[in-house]
Structures are given as C-alpha cells and as structure tokens.
Design a protein around this motif. Structure first.
Motif, PDB file in Angstrom:
ATOM      1  N   MET A   1       0.847  -1.168   0.000  1.00  0.00           N
ATOM      2  CA  MET A   1       0.000   0.000   0.000  1.00  0.00           C
ATOM      3  C   MET A   1       0.892   1.231   0.000  1.00  0.00           C
ATOM      4  SD  MET A   1      -2.527   1.214   3.037  1.00  0.00           S
ATOM      5  CE  MET A   1      -3.340   2.771   2.873  1.00  0.00           C
ATOM      6  N   LYS A   2       0.625   2.138  -0.904  1.00  0.00           N
ATOM      7  CA  LYS A   2       1.364   3.396  -0.956  1.00  0.00           C
ATOM      8  C   LYS A   2       0.585   4.476  -0.210  1.00  0.00           C
ATOM      9  CE  LYS A   2       3.846   2.864  -5.268  1.00  0.00           C
ATOM     10  NZ  LYS A   2       4.141   3.462  -6.565  1.00  0.00           N
ATOM     11  N   PHE A   3       1.300   5.301   0.524  1.00  0.00           N
ATOM     12  CA  PHE A   3       0.704   6.441   1.209  1.00  0.00           C
ATOM     13  C   PHE A   3       0.907   7.665   0.321  1.00  0.00           C
ATOM     14  CE2 PHE A   3       1.439   3.500   4.676  1.00  0.00           C
ATOM     15  CZ  PHE A   3       0.268   3.601   5.407  1.00  0.00           C
ATOM     16  N   GLU A   4       0.064   7.772  -0.704  1.00  0.00           N
ATOM     17  CA  GLU A   4       0.158   8.858  -1.676  1.00  0.00           C
ATOM     18  C   GLU A   4      -0.296  10.182  -1.054  1.00  0.00           C
ATOM     19  OE1 GLU A   4       1.371   8.459  -4.683  1.00  0.00           O
ATOM     20  OE2 GLU A   4       1.181   6.316  -5.061  1.00  0.00           O
ATOM     21  N   GLY A   5       0.294  11.251  -1.547  1.00  0.00           N
ATOM     22  CA  GLY A   5      -0.162  12.585  -1.165  1.00  0.00           C
ATOM     23  C   GLY A   5       0.236  13.043   0.228  1.00  0.00           C
ATOM     24  N   THR A   6       1.216  12.398   0.843  1.00  0.00           N
ATOM     25  CA  THR A   6       1.626  12.823   2.184  1.00  0.00           C
ATOM     26  C   THR A   6       2.482  14.078   2.140  1.00  0.00           C
ATOM     27  OG1 THR A   6       3.659  11.497   2.159  1.00  0.00           O
ATOM     28  CG2 THR A   6       1.649  10.433   3.006  1.00  0.00           C
ATOM     29  N   GLY A   7       3.109  14.329   1.002  1.00  0.00           N
ATOM     30  CA  GLY A   7       3.982  15.485   0.863  1.00  0.00           C
ATOM     31  C   GLY A   7       5.415  15.223   1.279  1.00  0.00           C
ATOM     32  N   ILE A   8       5.670  14.103   1.911  1.00  0.00           N
ATOM     33  CA  ILE A   8       7.022  13.803   2.391  1.00  0.00           C
ATOM     34  C   ILE A   8       7.984  13.591   1.224  1.00  0.00           C
ATOM     35  CG2 ILE A   8       6.776  11.290   2.606  1.00  0.00           C
ATOM     36  CD1 ILE A   8       8.310  11.546   5.290  1.00  0.00           C
ATOM     37  N   GLU A   9       7.457  13.139   0.089  1.00  0.00           N
ATOM     38  CA  GLU A   9       8.310  12.816  -1.048  1.00  0.00           C
ATOM     39  C   GLU A   9       8.865  14.042  -1.772  1.00  0.00           C
ATOM     40  OE1 GLU A   9       4.120  13.037  -1.921  1.00  0.00           O
ATOM     41  OE2 GLU A   9       5.104  11.509  -0.746  1.00  0.00           O
ATOM     42  N   LYS A  10       8.481  15.227  -1.358  1.00  0.00           N
ATOM     43  CA  LYS A  10       9.029  16.426  -2.001  1.00  0.00           C
ATOM     44  C   LYS A  10      10.295  16.931  -1.309  1.00  0.00           C
ATOM     45  CE  LYS A  10       6.149  19.778   0.442  1.00  0.00           C
ATOM     46  NZ  LYS A  10       5.108  20.795   0.312  1.00  0.00           N
ATOM     47  N   TYR A  11      10.745  16.227  -0.259  1.00  0.00           N
ATOM     48  CA  TYR A  11      11.886  16.700   0.527  1.00  0.00           C
ATOM     49  C   TYR A  11      13.177  15.943   0.248  1.00  0.00           C
ATOM     50  CZ  TYR A  11       8.435  19.285   3.146  1.00  0.00           C
ATOM     51  OH  TYR A  11       7.436  20.135   3.489  1.00  0.00           O
ATOM     52  N   ILE A  12      14.264  16.692   0.348  1.00  0.00           N
ATOM     53  CA  ILE A  12      15.614  16.150   0.319  1.00  0.00           C
ATOM     54  C   ILE A  12      16.238  16.519   1.657  1.00  0.00           C
ATOM     55  CG2 ILE A  12      17.902  16.283  -0.740  1.00  0.00           C
ATOM     56  CD1 ILE A  12      16.474  17.004  -3.383  1.00  0.00           C
ATOM     57  N   ALA A  13      16.829  15.539   2.335  1.00  0.00           N
ATOM     58  CA  ALA A  13      17.399  15.779   3.663  1.00  0.00           C
ATOM     59  C   ALA A  13      18.772  15.120   3.781  1.00  0.00           C
ATOM     60  CB  ALA A  13      16.466  15.241   4.743  1.00  0.00           C
ATOM     61  N   GLU A  14      19.590  15.673   4.649  1.00  0.00           N
ATOM     62  CA  GLU A  14      20.922  15.140   4.916  1.00  0.00           C
ATOM     63  C   GLU A  14      20.771  13.797   5.630  1.00  0.00           C
ATOM     64  OE1 GLU A  14      24.242  13.999   6.993  1.00  0.00           O
ATOM     65  OE2 GLU A  14      22.743  15.076   8.161  1.00  0.00           O
ATOM     66  N   LEU A  15      21.562  12.811   5.212  1.00  0.00           N
ATOM     67  CA  LEU A  15      21.437  11.429   5.696  1.00  0.00           C
ATOM     68  C   LEU A  15      21.503  11.317   7.214  1.00  0.00           C
ATOM     69  CD1 LEU A  15      21.270   8.368   5.164  1.00  0.00           C
ATOM     70  CD2 LEU A  15      23.756   8.377   4.938  1.00  0.00           C
ATOM     71  N   GLY A  16      22.473  11.943   7.849  1.00  0.00           N
ATOM     72  CA  GLY A  16      22.612  11.836   9.301  1.00  0.00           C
ATOM     73  C   GLY A  16      21.391  12.337  10.042  1.00  0.00           C
ATOM     74  N   ARG A  17      20.867  13.478   9.607  1.00  0.00           N
ATOM     75  CA  ARG A  17      19.679  14.037  10.255  1.00  0.00           C
ATOM     76  C   ARG A  17      18.460  13.151   9.973  1.00  0.00           C
ATOM     77  NH1 ARG A  17      17.494  15.332  14.328  1.00  0.00           N
ATOM     78  NH2 ARG A  17      15.859  16.873  14.258  1.00  0.00           N
ATOM     79  N   LEU A  18      18.375  12.623   8.752  1.00  0.00           N
ATOM     80  CA  LEU A  18      17.269  11.740   8.399  1.00  0.00           C
ATOM     81  C   LEU A  18      17.304  10.465   9.241  1.00  0.00           C
ATOM     82  CD1 LEU A  18      14.867  11.609   6.445  1.00  0.00           C
ATOM     83  CD2 LEU A  18      16.375  10.473   4.805  1.00  0.00           C
ATOM     84  N   ASP A  19      18.507   9.913   9.455  1.00  0.00           N
ATOM     85  CA  ASP A  19      18.650   8.744  10.329  1.00  0.00           C
ATOM     86  C   ASP A  19      18.102   9.036  11.721  1.00  0.00           C
ATOM     87  OD1 ASP A  19      19.839   7.120   8.399  1.00  0.00           O
ATOM     88  OD2 ASP A  19      21.876   7.373   9.177  1.00  0.00           O
ATOM     89  N   VAL A 114      11.185  16.464   9.105  1.00  0.00           N
ATOM     90  CA  VAL A 114      12.029  16.559   7.914  1.00  0.00           C
ATOM     91  C   VAL A 114      11.916  17.944   7.288  1.00  0.00           C
ATOM     92  CG1 VAL A 114      12.324  15.727   5.544  1.00  0.00           C
ATOM     93  CG2 VAL A 114      12.094  14.091   7.400  1.00  0.00           C
ATOM     94  N   GLU A 115      10.712  18.496   7.245  1.00  0.00           N
ATOM     95  CA  GLU A 115      10.561  19.802   6.598  1.00  0.00           C
ATOM     96  C   GLU A 115      11.290  20.909   7.337  1.00  0.00           C
ATOM     97  OE1 GLU A 115       6.410  20.533   6.020  1.00  0.00           O
ATOM     98  OE2 GLU A 115       5.966  20.628   8.141  1.00  0.00           O
ATOM     99  N   LYS A 116      11.581  20.730   8.614  1.00  0.00           N
ATOM    100  CA  LYS A 116      12.364  21.711   9.377  1.00  0.00           C
ATOM    101  C   LYS A 116      13.809  21.751   8.926  1.00  0.00           C
ATOM    102  CE  LYS A 116       9.775  21.079  13.673  1.00  0.00           C
ATOM    103  NZ  LYS A 116       9.887  20.570  15.051  1.00  0.00           N
ATOM    104  N   PHE A 117      14.319  20.590   8.484  1.00  0.00           N
ATOM    105  CA  PHE A 117      15.737  20.462   8.159  1.00  0.00           C
ATOM    106  C   PHE A 117      15.988  20.145   6.679  1.00  0.00           C
ATOM    107  CE2 PHE A 117      15.107  19.282  12.583  1.00  0.00           C
ATOM    108  CZ  PHE A 117      15.950  20.184  13.194  1.00  0.00           C
ATOM    109  N   ALA A 118      14.934  20.150   5.891  1.00  0.00           N
ATOM    110  CA  ALA A 118      15.063  19.761   4.488  1.00  0.00           C
ATOM    111  C   ALA A 118      15.967  20.728   3.725  1.00  0.00           C
ATOM    112  CB  ALA A 118      13.702  19.687   3.830  1.00  0.00           C
ATOM    113  N   ILE A 119      16.733  20.155   2.806  1.00  0.00           N
ATOM    114  CA  ILE A 119      17.570  20.958   1.921  1.00  0.00           C
ATOM    115  C   ILE A 119      16.697  21.577   0.845  1.00  0.00           C
ATOM    116  CG2 ILE A 119      19.475  20.822   0.263  1.00  0.00           C
ATOM    117  CD1 ILE A 119      20.446  18.387   2.014  1.00  0.00           C
TER     118      ILE A 119
END
Length: 120
Positions: A1-19, A114-119
């Motif tokens: 099942m895909k969770f479409e439309g969450t908006g999370i997929e528009k973000y790019i984040a630094e790996l360490g912070r994402l971890d 993620v949106e707080k720290f997204a590139i």
C-alpha cells in the motif's frame, strides 16, 4: 500500500539528520542500504500478521556508504510479511484500519521534522 499525497516525497534531507528523525519515530535503516539508496522500516506485530512501514530514499548527492549524502525521500509504503517469501507491498493486500491510521500519524510526524531540516 502506498501512502500517496503525504507530501514527504518532495523533501531532500541530509542522511545523518534523516537517520535521527527516523530513529526517533521507530524506523531503522540497519543494513538496508547501498551506496545510492536507503530503506527505513518499522515492524508491527499484530494478530492479523506482521507488517512493515517502509520509507525509502535515494542519494541525489554524496555516498550513503560514507554517511555523507543528501537523500530524496520517496513515497512511504506498507507491506505484509508472508513466511517464507517476504514482504508484499501490493495494492491487493488488506491492512487493518488501525494500523493504517498509526502509519499515517508516524509519516505525518516524520514529515513535520524533515521539513524543518530539508535541503529542498
């Protein structure tokens, strides 16, 4: 099942912070990565079976193996584990409503961080 439309997929984040963000929300990367991709999983054991929330990403810059990468987050998915074959993420799967709601809350929490720290 895909969770479409969450908006999370528009973000790019630094790996360490994402971890860190994923770990705070109960998802682990463990050994599920290669030099270009990452998979974060959260396991749910319910009476209906074993389920996994997975959030994937890929490196748009850098190297996951060197722990220096910028990760494009992808659409979260939910799958059910079938022994001995593995996890099925197909659209034909049935998922408990409470589990889906819980996953939506986790995704929302991750997105807010993620949106707080997204590139991007």
């Amino acid at each position: 099942m895909k969770f479409e439309g969450t908006g999370i997929e528009k973000y790019i984040a630094e790996l360490g912070r994402l971890d860190e963000i994923m770990h705070e929300n109960g998802l682990v990367r463990a050994e599920q990565w290669d030099y270009d991709r990452v998979n974060y999983d959260k396991k749910f054991i319910l009476k209906e079976g074993v389920f996994y929330l997975r959030i994937q990403g890929y490196a748009v810059e850098g190297d996951v193996g060197a722990n220096k990468a910028d990760i494009q987050v992808l659409t979260p998915i939910l799958g059910k584990h079938y022994y001995p074959h593995g996890v099925e993420y197909g659209e034909g799967e049935k998922f408990p409503a409470g589990l889906v709601k819980q996953c939506e809350q986790i995704i929302s929490s991750i997105k807010a961080e993620v949106e707080k720290f997204a590139i991007v």
